[in-house]
Write a protein that holds these residues in place. Structure first.
Motif, PDB file in Angstrom:
ATOM      1  N   ARG A 174      45.166  39.009 -10.585  1.00  0.00           N
ATOM      2  CA  ARG A 174      46.573  38.599 -10.660  1.00  0.00           C
ATOM      3  C   ARG A 174      46.721  37.339 -11.512  1.00  0.00           C
ATOM      4  N   MET A 175      45.841  36.366 -11.311  1.00  0.00           N
ATOM      5  CA  MET A 175      45.907  35.144 -12.115  1.00  0.00           C
ATOM      6  C   MET A 175      45.698  35.439 -13.594  1.00  0.00           C
ATOM      7  N   ALA A 176      44.677  36.245 -13.887  1.00  0.00           N
ATOM      8  CA  ALA A 176      44.340  36.521 -15.288  1.00  0.00           C
ATOM      9  C   ALA A 176      45.421  37.344 -15.972  1.00  0.00           C
ATOM     10  N   GLU A 177      45.990  38.316 -15.253  1.00  0.00           N
ATOM     11  CA  GLU A 177      46.956  39.223 -15.880  1.00  0.00           C
ATOM     12  C   GLU A 177      48.356  38.634 -15.985  1.00  0.00           C
ATOM     13  N   THR A 178      48.610  37.547 -15.273  1.00  0.00           N
ATOM     14  CA  THR A 178      49.914  36.890 -15.388  1.00  0.00           C
ATOM     15  C   THR A 178      49.844  35.625 -16.240  1.00  0.00           C
ATOM     16  N   TYR A 179      48.660  35.332 -16.760  1.00  0.00           N
ATOM     17  CA  TYR A 179      48.476  34.141 -17.598  1.00  0.00           C
ATOM     18  C   TYR A 179      48.747  34.459 -19.064  1.00  0.00           C
ATOM     19  N   CYS A 180      49.386  33.545 -19.744  1.00  0.00           N
ATOM     20  CA  CYS A 180      49.514  33.623 -21.191  1.00  0.00           C
ATOM     21  C   CYS A 180      49.856  32.234 -21.717  1.00  0.00           C
ATOM     22  N   ALA A 181      49.002  31.700 -22.588  1.00  0.00           N
ATOM     23  CA  ALA A 181      49.263  30.383 -23.167  1.00  0.00           C
ATOM     24  C   ALA A 181      50.412  30.476 -24.166  1.00  0.00           C
ATOM     25  N   ALA A 182      51.193  29.429 -24.237  1.00  0.00           N
ATOM     26  CA  ALA A 182      52.309  29.402 -25.183  1.00  0.00           C
ATOM     27  C   ALA A 182      51.776  29.415 -26.614  1.00  0.00           C
ATOM     28  N   PRO A 183      52.488  30.042 -27.534  1.00  0.00           N
ATOM     29  CA  PRO A 183      52.069  30.019 -28.942  1.00  0.00           C
ATOM     30  C   PRO A 183      51.859  28.592 -29.425  1.00  0.00           C
ATOM     31  N   GLY A 184      50.770  28.381 -30.146  1.00  0.00           N
ATOM     32  CA  GLY A 184      50.479  27.043 -30.644  1.00  0.00           C
ATOM     33  C   GLY A 184      49.647  26.193 -29.705  1.00  0.00           C
ATOM     34  N   THR A 185      49.341  26.709 -28.522  1.00  0.00           N
ATOM     35  CA  THR A 185      48.493  25.966 -27.589  1.00  0.00           C
ATOM     36  C   THR A 185      47.072  25.919 -28.137  1.00  0.00           C
ATOM     37  N   GLN A 186      46.558  24.716 -28.346  1.00  0.00           N
ATOM     38  CA  GLN A 186      45.263  24.573 -29.013  1.00  0.00           C
ATOM     39  C   GLN A 186      44.423  23.460 -28.400  1.00  0.00           C
ATOM     40  N   VAL A 187      43.142  23.557 -28.649  1.00  0.00           N
ATOM     41  CA  VAL A 187      42.210  22.461 -28.429  1.00  0.00           C
ATOM     42  C   VAL A 187      41.622  22.098 -29.788  1.00  0.00           C
ATOM     43  N   SER A 188      40.943  20.973 -29.844  1.00  0.00           N
ATOM     44  CA  SER A 188      40.293  20.589 -31.099  1.00  0.00           C
ATOM     45  C   SER A 188      38.797  20.874 -31.081  1.00  0.00           C
ATOM     46  N   VAL A 189      38.265  21.231 -29.917  1.00  0.00           N
ATOM     47  CA  VAL A 189      36.822  21.503 -29.826  1.00  0.00           C
ATOM     48  C   VAL A 189      36.509  22.846 -30.465  1.00  0.00           C
ATOM     49  N   PRO A 190      35.289  23.038 -30.964  1.00  0.00           N
ATOM     50  CA  PRO A 190      34.894  24.336 -31.526  1.00  0.00           C
ATOM     51  C   PRO A 190      34.960  25.435 -30.471  1.00  0.00           C
ATOM     52  N   ILE A 191      35.420  26.605 -30.888  1.00  0.00           N
ATOM     53  CA  ILE A 191      35.442  27.776 -30.009  1.00  0.00           C
ATOM     54  C   ILE A 191      34.546  28.852 -30.613  1.00  0.00           C
ATOM     55  N   HIS A 192      33.601  29.314 -29.814  1.00  0.00           N
ATOM     56  CA  HIS A 192      32.670  30.362 -30.235  1.00  0.00           C
ATOM     57  C   HIS A 192      32.894  31.577 -29.342  1.00  0.00           C
ATOM     58  N   VAL A 193      33.332  32.673 -29.937  1.00  0.00           N
ATOM     59  CA  VAL A 193      33.677  33.878 -29.192  1.00  0.00           C
ATOM     60  C   VAL A 193      32.561  34.908 -29.323  1.00  0.00           C
ATOM     61  N   HIS A 194      32.197  35.513 -28.193  1.00  0.00           N
ATOM     62  CA  HIS A 194      31.155  36.541 -28.167  1.00  0.00           C
ATOM     63  C   HIS A 194      31.664  37.732 -27.357  1.00  0.00           C
ATOM     64  N   LEU A 195      31.388  38.932 -27.823  1.00  0.00           N
ATOM     65  CA  LEU A 195      31.801  40.123 -27.081  1.00  0.00           C
ATOM     66  C   LEU A 195      30.847  41.276 -27.336  1.00  0.00           C
ATOM     67  N   GLY A 196      30.825  42.193 -26.367  1.00  0.00           N
ATOM     68  CA  GLY A 196      30.041  43.404 -26.518  1.00  0.00           C
ATOM     69  C   GLY A 196      30.795  44.441 -27.343  1.00  0.00           C
TER      70      GLY A 196
END
Length: 253
Positions: A174-196
């Motif tokens: 429920r938490m995950a499916e009702t979550y959505c960050a507003a457009p433009g929401t950012q951090v300055s730290v590097p983001i490294h994405v990994h997926l199968g």
């Protein structure tokens, strides 16, 4: 201020080393626990590895579930924000990637940003799929679990086990499916994405949208496997985290 007892409830040490250069904080998927990362944590050297234990499961099963990703992140950031003796790296899988992202935002605002954020098996924070898994009946919900492969077939047939794991799993969904960050929401730290490559929950195009969530470095890597690819094929992810820490520490003045 957070107490030592509270800290121990939330943050569980999974692996240690004699002279750690940084701490890796791992955030579990929906329904998951800190110990999900126990085997993964043993693949590191030079890092102290911890898992986050969310309320409402295992030894915290009598505590109330949280109502949102943001609320969960508020509490976790309170603990991690006080931990300043070593640099921190955040890693989250599935729902845990969202929690890690919100924690990174809070740590930045507190002046204690992580070195980097590793997001696995999750669409970008600003993407919200029209999914209502948390509202499905028991049988349909269990089919979702079987699709992702997060629970063994024998566990899905054990009614006593299901009585323990389904409530926190549904609350997390429920938490995950009702979550959505507003457009433009950012951090300055590097983001490294990994997926199968065979992950049924996220494709490469959706994962690539994470690049809009940082003003820093962005990388995207795919691996053999599904939603929990690193449980059986985690060497490349372990290596990527270790190299990222070394590069970030080398770049520090």
């Amino acid at each position: 201020m957070a107490t030592t007892r509270d800290f121990a409830l939330w943050i569980r040490q999974l692996a240690s080393t004699g002279d750690p250069r940084a701490r890796l904080i791992c955030f579990p998927h929906a329904g998951g626990s800190a110990n999900f990362y126990f085997q993964f944590a043993r693949g590191f050297s030079g890092l102290e590895v911890h898992g986050v234990q969310y309320p409402g499961r295992q030894d915290r099963r009598h505590e109330p579930f949280r109502n949102s990703i943001e609320e969960l992140a508020d509490e976790i950031a309170e603990f991690l924000g006080e931990w300043k003796d070593l640099p921190i790296v955040l890693l989250g899988n599935s729902m845990g990637a969202l929690v890690a992202f919100e924690v990174a935002r809070r740590l930045e605002s507190m002046g204690n940003p992580p070195l980097s954020l590793f997001a696995c098996g999750r669409v970008a924070p600003t993407l919200r799929k029209d999914q209502q898994t948390h509202l499905k009946g028991k049988d349909a919900f269990l089919r979702e679990m079987a699709l992702l492969g997060g629970m063994g077939h024998e566990l899905l047939q054990d009614e006593e086990i299901l009585d323990l794991v389904l409530p926190p799993m549904r609350a997390d969904y429920r938490m995950a499916e009702t979550y959505c960050a507003a457009p433009g929401t950012q951090v300055s730290v590097p983001i490294h994405v990994h997926l199968g490559r065979t992950d049924p929950k996220v494709n490469e195009a959706e994962a690539a949208q994470w690049k809009l969530s940082t003003t820093g470095e962005f990388t995207l890597d795919t691996h053999e496997g599904g939603h929990f690819f690193f449980t059986e094929n985690g060497d490349r992810l372990t290596g990527a985290v270790s190299r990222s820490v070394e590069d970030a520490l080398a770049a520090k003045p």
